[in-house]
Design an enzyme around this catalytic site. Structure first.
Site, PDB file in Angstrom:
ATOM      1  N   ARG A   1     102.356 -34.095 -97.892  1.00 49.38           N
ATOM      2  CA  ARG A   1     103.245 -33.050 -97.379  1.00 49.38           C
ATOM      3  C   ARG A   1     103.330 -33.110 -95.867  1.00 49.38           C
ATOM      4  NH1 ARG A   1     104.003 -27.747 -95.521  1.00 49.38           N
ATOM      5  NH2 ARG A   1     105.672 -26.636 -96.627  1.00 49.38           N
ATOM      6  N   CYS A   2     102.200 -33.318 -95.199  1.00 47.63           N
ATOM      7  CA  CYS A   2     102.210 -33.408 -93.737  1.00 47.63           C
ATOM      8  C   CYS A   2     103.118 -34.532 -93.257  1.00 47.63           C
ATOM      9  CB  CYS A   2     100.798 -33.652 -93.215  1.00 47.63           C
ATOM     10  SG  CYS A   2      99.654 -32.279 -93.408  1.00 47.63           S
ATOM     11  N   MET A   3     103.178 -35.622 -94.012  1.00 50.22           N
ATOM     12  CA  MET A   3     103.915 -36.810 -93.581  1.00 50.22           C
ATOM     13  C   MET A   3     105.396 -36.765 -93.944  1.00 50.22           C
ATOM     14  SD  MET A   3     101.289 -39.972 -94.271  1.00 50.22           S
ATOM     15  CE  MET A   3     101.278 -39.739 -96.062  1.00 50.22           C
TER      16      MET A   3
END
Length: 408
Positions: free
Chosen positions: A395-397
């Site tokens: 999700r962060c990426m």
């Protein structure tokens, strides 16, 4: 490339377009001397990190997701004079440089072709790479010091921007090592034809707010984590704006521990279905939320109207109420405290939903992934041994740009 329409109203609507950044030479700038300052827990094996990211992008493409690459779009937009001026101004806005070195750095960057300028802004410019370097600050720098620091965290594209409906919030990033990321993202959204006409919901000079702390739980319902990276003031400002622009009716403000392992709300929990999420077990019973609504009079553009604030209540209860459902299901990972802490550190709860009950996760979090599958969630496993050194998961990426609306 023209804009086909950009809109995100949930965490789990079928993903159609996503913005990624393939890690590149900026990771090669990390050393044991500077990795802490640049927010990495180690020095990654760059070639392997690129292989892992390529596999991540391929997994999305194979499921019908259009992948936009930030560095490629940035190179294209660097042909626009206004965009060039904005990002160069941000690059030299550094008190270390002094007037003479700022002038020399501006001349160096302004003389680069579009592709080279985009690369320099991401990879950084070291002392011995600066053409025409001069001035006292330049003379006192070591050869390995950076006149323009690299941006190794740029691959975590969720943090620097988040789409809410058809508008994009450009984040106000907290850590000094990441400030320039917002300038690049803002230039991209303002000047690239792929995002033509997109209205900006938030700007980087406002109170600190990071995209990893913003979850679109359901159409009209946002959760915003307040902790190490996002301030209460940032959450309040975002709430006022989404209410004033008709993008949400409820914002849940969720205090989280100000620690590296829980830097963002999405390191603690992510949605995996329209009514289900995976969450770090250690906080499942203690996580609280304040419910914020517009009150009697919706906020105006001046951001001065009074908001209605109630709570706190248990986060899962407050979320279900705001979403209009009986219960927000929590996937029981069944983890013992030690395993839970290990998989939390390895971003076991930081998943990216491609569609309801279909999510991407790091393969290393075997127990969490097994629990998700036992609950009926299909898990696409990707390698992340090197990508994870910056403390960020799938999700962060990823910054979703277009998701299908949920039925109903």
């Amino acid at each position: 490339m023209t804009a086909p329409g950009n809109q995100v109203t949930s965490e789990v609507g079928r993903l159609r377009t996503v913005l990624l950044h393939r890690p590149g030479a900026e990771l090669r700038r990390l050393t044991p001397r500077n990795n802490d300052e640049l927010l990495f827990d180690g020095v990654p094996w760059v070639a392997r990190a690129q292989e892992e990211h390529d596999a991540f992008a391929a997994a999305l493409t194979e499921r019908g997701v259009e992948v936009l690459h930030l560095d490629r779009l940035l190179a294209e937009v660097m042909a626009v004079p206004a965009a060039r001026a904005e990002v160069i101004t941000a690059a030299i806005d550094d008190p270390r440089l002094g007037a003479t070195l700022r002038h020399a750095t501006t001349a160096h960057l302004a003389g680069l072709a579009a592709d080279d300028l985009a690369a320099a802004l991401i990879t950084g410019v070291a002392h011995d790479e600066l053409r025409g370097g001069r001035g006292l600050a330049y003379e006192l720098m070591g050869r390995g010091e950076f006149v323009v620091p690299p941006l190794p965290n740029l691959m975590f594209t969720r943090d620097s921007s988040v789409w809410v409906g058809d508008q994009v919030a450009v984040a106000s990033l907290t850590m000094p090592a990441r400030h320039r990321e917002s300038a690049l993202t803002a230039a991209l959204y303002a000047h690239h034809p792929r995002f033509a006409g997109a209205e900006q919901l938030y700007e980087s000079d406002l109170e600190h707010l990071e995209g990893g702390d913003v979850l679109l739980l359901a159409p009209g319902v946002l959760a915003v984590g307040v902790g190490e990276r996002t301030t209460a003031g940032g959450a309040e400002r975002l709430a006022r704006r989404v209410f004033a622009r008709g993008l949400a009716h409820t914002v849940l403000v969720v205090p989280i521990a100000q620690e590296r392992a829980t830097m963002h709300l999405d390191t603690i929990c992510t949605m995996v279905d329209v009514d289900a999420m995976v969450m770090y077990p250690a906080v499942a019973d203690s996580l609280q939320a304040w419910t914020v609504t517009a009150g009697d009079e919706p906020p105006d553009v001046a951001d001065t109207s009074e908001l209605a604030v109630t709570g706190p209540r248990p986060f899962l209860v407050a979320a279900a109420t705001a979403m209009g459902i009986d219960r927000l299901r929590l996937i029981d990972t069944g983890l013992d405290p030690v395993t839970a802490e290990r998989e939390q550190w390895d971003d076991g709860n930081n998943t990216l939903a491609i569609a309801p009950r279909l999510t991407v996760a790091y393969e290393r979090n075997t127990v969490t992934n097994a629990a998700l599958e036992a609950a009926g969630i299909e898990v696409l496993r990707i390698a992340g041994s090197e990508l994870g050194s910056g403390r960020g998961g799938p999700r962060c990426m990823s910054c979703p740009v277009l998701r299908e609306a949920l039925p109903g």
